[in-house]
Design a protein around this motif. Structure first.
Motif, mmCIF file in Angstrom:
data_model
loop_
_atom_site.group_PDB
_atom_site.id
_atom_site.type_symbol
_atom_site.label_atom_id
_atom_site.label_comp_id
_atom_site.label_asym_id
_atom_site.label_seq_id
_atom_site.Cartn_x
_atom_site.Cartn_y
_atom_site.Cartn_z
ATOM 1 N N VAL A 24 -0.818 6.358 -12.837
ATOM 2 C CA VAL A 24 0.623 6.066 -12.834
ATOM 3 C C VAL A 24 0.996 5.338 -11.544
ATOM 4 C CG1 VAL A 24 2.931 7.104 -12.784
ATOM 5 C CG2 VAL A 24 1.192 7.995 -14.344
ATOM 6 N N MET A 25 0.480 5.805 -10.424
ATOM 7 C CA MET A 25 0.782 5.180 -9.140
ATOM 8 C C MET A 25 0.310 3.735 -9.104
ATOM 9 S SD MET A 25 2.515 6.389 -6.703
ATOM 10 C CE MET A 25 3.210 4.933 -5.978
ATOM 11 N N ASN A 26 -0.855 3.447 -9.698
ATOM 12 C CA ASN A 26 -1.358 2.069 -9.740
ATOM 13 C C ASN A 26 -0.427 1.162 -10.530
ATOM 14 O OD1 ASN A 26 -3.607 2.560 -8.150
ATOM 15 N ND2 ASN A 26 -4.880 3.108 -9.910
ATOM 16 N N VAL A 27 0.076 1.630 -11.651
ATOM 17 C CA VAL A 27 1.014 0.841 -12.449
ATOM 18 C C VAL A 27 2.295 0.584 -11.658
ATOM 19 C CG1 VAL A 27 2.483 0.863 -14.512
ATOM 20 C CG2 VAL A 27 0.096 1.599 -14.669
ATOM 21 N N LEU A 28 2.797 1.615 -10.991
ATOM 22 C CA LEU A 28 4.017 1.461 -10.209
ATOM 23 C C LEU A 28 3.832 0.459 -9.072
ATOM 24 C CD1 LEU A 28 5.138 5.196 -10.097
ATOM 25 C CD2 LEU A 28 6.141 3.357 -11.464
ATOM 26 N N ILE B 280 6.799 -0.920 -6.800
ATOM 27 C CA ILE B 280 7.520 0.341 -6.629
ATOM 28 C C ILE B 280 6.687 1.206 -5.691
ATOM 29 C CG2 ILE B 280 8.409 2.397 -7.773
ATOM 30 C CD1 ILE B 280 8.704 0.664 -10.312
ATOM 31 N N SER B 281 7.295 1.599 -4.571
ATOM 32 C CA SER B 281 6.547 2.342 -3.559
ATOM 33 C C SER B 281 6.627 3.846 -3.800
ATOM 34 C CB SER B 281 7.111 2.031 -2.172
ATOM 35 O OG SER B 281 8.391 2.615 -2.029
ATOM 36 N N GLU B 282 5.780 4.577 -3.097
ATOM 37 C CA GLU B 282 5.834 6.036 -3.151
ATOM 38 C C GLU B 282 7.172 6.540 -2.626
ATOM 39 O OE1 GLU B 282 2.349 7.018 -0.942
ATOM 40 O OE2 GLU B 282 1.058 6.903 -2.705
ATOM 41 N N SER B 283 7.700 5.864 -1.630
ATOM 42 C CA SER B 283 9.019 6.230 -1.094
ATOM 43 C C SER B 283 10.094 6.103 -2.170
ATOM 44 C CB SER B 283 9.353 5.341 0.103
ATOM 45 O OG SER B 283 10.661 5.569 0.541
#
Length: 98
Positions: free
Chosen positions: A19-23, A28-31
Motif C-alpha cells: 500500500v505504501m508503495n502505491v501511495l 503521497i507521503s507517510e506524513s
C-alpha cells in the motif's frame, strides 16, 4: 497535547508495504497518511513505564492480536514522526472532547 505538555514520537505506522508503495507512486507521503487518512482507526494502548510490557504483548498475542510498538509519549507538545517534527494539522477527531 499542548494543554498537558506532552507529545508523541511515532517510530513506525502499521501500513502494508505494498500500500505504501502505491501511495508513494502518487506522491503521497507517510506524513500525509498520518494526518489525512480518513476514518480508519486502530486501537492504541498507552502504557506507563512501570507496566510489564512483554507480558502484555504476549497476552495480546494469545488473544489473537498482532501488537506492535508504534512510538512513545515524550515531554513537550510536539508530534515527531521518525526524526522529523510534524506540524499539527489535518483532522482533529478529539476537538472539543477535552
Amino acid at each position: 497535547m499542548e494543554n498537558f505538555n506532552f507529545g508523541i514520537k511515532i517510530n513506525d505506522i502499521p501500513i502494508d508495504d505494498s500500500v505504501m508503495n502505491v501511495l508513494r507512486n502518487h506522491n503521497i507521503s507517510e506524513s500525509d497518511i498520518i494526518k489525512y487518512s480518513g476514518e480508519e482507526f486502530i486501537p492504541i494502548l498507552i502504557l506507563d513505564k512501570y507496566s510489564p510490557l512483554e507480558l502484555i504483548l504476549n497476552d495480546l498475542k494469545l488473544l489473537g492480536y498482532n501488537p506492535t510498538i508504534m512510538g512513545r509519549i515524550i515531554i513537550g507538545d510536539k508530534l515527531i514522526y521518525r526524526d522529523s517534527n510534524l506540524k499539527i494539522t489535518g483532522w482533529d477527531n478529539f476537538l472539543g472532547w477535552y
